[in-house]
Scaffold this active site. Sequence first.
Site, PDB file in Angstrom:
ATOM      1  N   ILE A   1      -4.022  -7.420   0.569  1.00 32.19           N
ATOM      2  CA  ILE A   1      -2.811  -8.126   0.152  1.00 32.19           C
ATOM      3  C   ILE A   1      -1.553  -7.395   0.611  1.00 32.19           C
ATOM      4  O   ILE A   1      -0.451  -7.940   0.585  1.00 32.19           O
ATOM      5  CB  ILE A   1      -2.792  -8.322  -1.383  1.00 32.19           C
ATOM      6  CG1 ILE A   1      -1.706  -9.311  -1.820  1.00 32.19           C
ATOM      7  CG2 ILE A   1      -2.599  -6.980  -2.086  1.00 32.19           C
ATOM      8  CD1 ILE A   1      -1.934 -10.728  -1.350  1.00 32.19           C
TER       9      ILE A   1
ATOM     10  N   LYS B   1      -3.564   8.161  -2.024  1.00 29.05           N
ATOM     11  CA  LYS B   1      -4.610   7.146  -1.958  1.00 29.05           C
ATOM     12  C   LYS B   1      -5.742   7.656  -2.826  1.00 29.05           C
ATOM     13  O   LYS B   1      -6.477   8.570  -2.448  1.00 29.05           O
ATOM     14  CB  LYS B   1      -5.074   6.926  -0.517  1.00 29.05           C
ATOM     15  CG  LYS B   1      -6.166   5.873  -0.379  1.00 29.05           C
ATOM     16  CD  LYS B   1      -5.661   4.478  -0.720  1.00 29.05           C
ATOM     17  CE  LYS B   1      -6.776   3.437  -0.512  1.00 29.05           C
ATOM     18  NZ  LYS B   1      -6.299   2.061  -0.749  1.00 29.05           N
TER      19      LYS B   1
END
Length: 226
Positions: free
Chosen positions: A23, A47
Amino acid sequence: MTTLPNLHQMQGSYFISGIDTNIGKTIATGHIACQLLKNGRTVITQKLIQTGNIKLSEDIIKHRQMMGVGMLPDDETHLTMPLILSYPASPHLASKMDGVSVDVSHLLACTKQLAEAYEIVLIEGAGGLMVPMTDDVKGGLMIDYIANQNYPVILVSSGRLGSINHTLLSLNALKAYGIHLYALAYNQADDGDDEMIASDTKQYLQEYLKAHHSDALWWEIPKLNI
């Protein structure tokens, strides 16, 4: 007019999740970090779990490119990428494929160390809110991890077909878990080909946010040439 209002108010750790895979979480994270740097803030991205990579996180590399900096010392020590898994799947499966466990205490320790050195830590998740981190069906979802740490969430959405459903499901999940939505980040680069759908989706989500998450910010991530 800035696309990211109220950056000056940010302080601490924020979890960046999305309504679905692909997305635009990485682009949103890099853009937010870049804007914070331009506002004179000390910011680092992390991350939390990277799948489909070996040795280095491609998402961290992209963040640094967008921030206009090279790889940082905290990248070299893997504080910003504490778990890298080779198989491109959800963390619970990718970890089994690699024969390792998802050590939550290690993930937390890495984020804590970053938070002690930077004003703002942007933690990019893997997949969406309901992605399994472990096989524990009673508390091993990404959203469980977020709730346990009381992280405010920046949720990445867009105007593509189907995003209304995915966004509302995600927003209601956050509310059910008692998680604070800090901002809804609307990724303009993922609007799809139908301008009517994108325009209507944007308007609907803005109205829904006002009605159900009135204290959340509306952020727009522009189309970027990267």
